[in-house]
Design a protein around this motif. Structure first.
Motif, short mmCIF file in Angstrom:
data_model
loop_
_atom_site.label_atom_id
_atom_site.label_comp_id
_atom_site.label_asym_id
_atom_site.label_seq_id
_atom_site.Cartn_x
_atom_site.Cartn_y
_atom_site.Cartn_z
N ARG A 11 0.85 -1.19 0.00
CA ARG A 11 0.00 0.00 0.00
C ARG A 11 0.87 1.23 0.00
O ARG A 11 1.86 1.30 0.73
CB ARG A 11 -0.90 0.03 1.24
CG ARG A 11 -1.92 -1.07 1.24
CD ARG A 11 -2.99 -0.80 2.26
NE ARG A 11 -3.99 -1.84 2.14
CZ ARG A 11 -4.42 -2.58 3.13
NH1 ARG A 11 -3.98 -2.38 4.34
NH2 ARG A 11 -5.33 -3.49 2.93
N SER A 20 3.52 0.93 3.04
CA SER A 20 3.16 -0.13 3.97
C SER A 20 3.35 -1.48 3.29
O SER A 20 2.91 -1.68 2.16
CB SER A 20 1.69 0.03 4.39
OG SER A 20 1.26 -1.09 5.11
N ARG A 21 4.04 -2.39 3.96
CA ARG A 21 4.20 -3.76 3.49
C ARG A 21 3.61 -4.65 4.57
O ARG A 21 3.99 -4.54 5.74
CB ARG A 21 5.68 -4.13 3.29
CG ARG A 21 6.43 -3.21 2.37
CD ARG A 21 5.96 -3.40 0.93
NE ARG A 21 6.79 -2.67 0.00
CZ ARG A 21 6.47 -1.51 -0.54
NH1 ARG A 21 5.35 -0.93 -0.20
NH2 ARG A 21 7.25 -0.93 -1.42
N GLN A 22 2.69 -5.51 4.19
CA GLN A 22 2.05 -6.36 5.17
C GLN A 22 2.15 -7.81 4.73
O GLN A 22 1.98 -8.13 3.57
CB GLN A 22 0.59 -5.97 5.32
CG GLN A 22 0.43 -4.52 5.76
CD GLN A 22 -1.00 -4.11 5.90
OE1 GLN A 22 -1.85 -4.91 6.24
NE2 GLN A 22 -1.28 -2.84 5.66
N CYS A 23 2.48 -8.67 5.67
CA CYS A 23 2.64 -10.08 5.39
C CYS A 23 1.77 -10.86 6.38
O CYS A 23 1.96 -10.74 7.59
CB CYS A 23 4.11 -10.48 5.52
SG CYS A 23 4.40 -12.21 5.22
N GLU A 73 5.23 -3.79 13.10
CA GLU A 73 4.22 -4.18 14.08
C GLU A 73 3.83 -5.63 13.80
O GLU A 73 3.87 -6.07 12.66
CB GLU A 73 3.01 -3.26 13.89
CG GLU A 73 1.88 -3.44 14.83
CD GLU A 73 0.76 -2.45 14.51
OE1 GLU A 73 -0.38 -2.92 14.33
OE2 GLU A 73 1.03 -1.24 14.41
N TRP A 83 0.47 -11.63 11.50
CA TRP A 83 0.38 -10.52 10.57
C TRP A 83 1.47 -9.52 10.92
O TRP A 83 1.49 -8.94 12.00
CB TRP A 83 -0.98 -9.87 10.70
CG TRP A 83 -1.31 -8.84 9.68
CD1 TRP A 83 -0.53 -8.39 8.66
CD2 TRP A 83 -2.54 -8.12 9.58
NE1 TRP A 83 -1.18 -7.44 7.93
CE2 TRP A 83 -2.43 -7.26 8.46
CE3 TRP A 83 -3.71 -8.12 10.29
CZ2 TRP A 83 -3.45 -6.41 8.08
CZ3 TRP A 83 -4.72 -7.28 9.90
CH2 TRP A 83 -4.60 -6.44 8.81
N LYS A 85 3.29 -5.97 9.84
CA LYS A 85 3.05 -4.73 9.10
C LYS A 85 4.31 -3.88 9.20
O LYS A 85 4.78 -3.60 10.30
CB LYS A 85 1.87 -3.97 9.68
CG LYS A 85 0.58 -4.75 9.67
CD LYS A 85 -0.48 -4.02 10.44
CE LYS A 85 -1.41 -5.02 11.06
NZ LYS A 85 -2.32 -4.44 12.02
N TRP A 87 6.09 -0.25 7.94
CA TRP A 87 5.93 1.06 7.34
C TRP A 87 7.31 1.65 7.10
O TRP A 87 8.14 1.66 8.00
CB TRP A 87 5.13 2.00 8.25
CG TRP A 87 3.68 1.68 8.30
CD1 TRP A 87 2.70 2.15 7.47
CD2 TRP A 87 3.03 0.82 9.22
NE1 TRP A 87 1.49 1.62 7.83
CE2 TRP A 87 1.66 0.79 8.91
CE3 TRP A 87 3.48 0.04 10.29
CZ2 TRP A 87 0.74 0.04 9.61
CZ3 TRP A 87 2.56 -0.72 10.99
CH2 TRP A 87 1.21 -0.70 10.65
#
Length: 108
Positions: A11, A20-23, A73, A83, A85, A87
């Motif tokens: 995102r 933002s990278r989220q896995c 996070e 999860w 996250k 930034w």
């Protein structure tokens, strides 16, 4: 061999000038009591059992994120998944492309 499946969500938040990278994985999860020490060197969750690892991966990721001025996070539910996250600042500077004159002969 155990496979870990995950989703990677990218995102670009133009209002906060960050990326933002989220896995999200759907694995064994991380016990709540292990979360505060998760990013320490050689730290592994107490429920990993026979899953191989060194406890270095998240420590390296955290160091890289910190060096770039970002934040990380984690949320986790046992037997459901974890999860992460990340930034990172969205700097407006454009990096030179590989092979460009800016990257050639820099050692003068």
């Amino acid at each position: 061999m155990q496979f870990i499946f995950f989703n990677l969500i990218l995102r670009n938040n133009s209002s906060s000038h960050s990326l933002s990278r989220q896995c999200l994985d759907h694995g064994i999860g991380i016990p709540a009591e292990d979360l505060p020490k998760l990013f320490r060197t050689f730290q592994r969750a107490s429920n990993v059992g026979n899953i191989h690892g060194t406890g270095l991966g998240l420590s390296i990721v955290k160091t890289c994120v910190d060096l770039h001025g970002g934040s990380i996070e984690v949320e986790s539910v046992l037997d459901q998944g974890t999860w992460f996250k990340v930034w990172l600042p969205n700097h407006s500077t454009t990096l030179p492309k590989v092979g460009s004159p800016e990257l050639i002969n820099t050692a003068k």
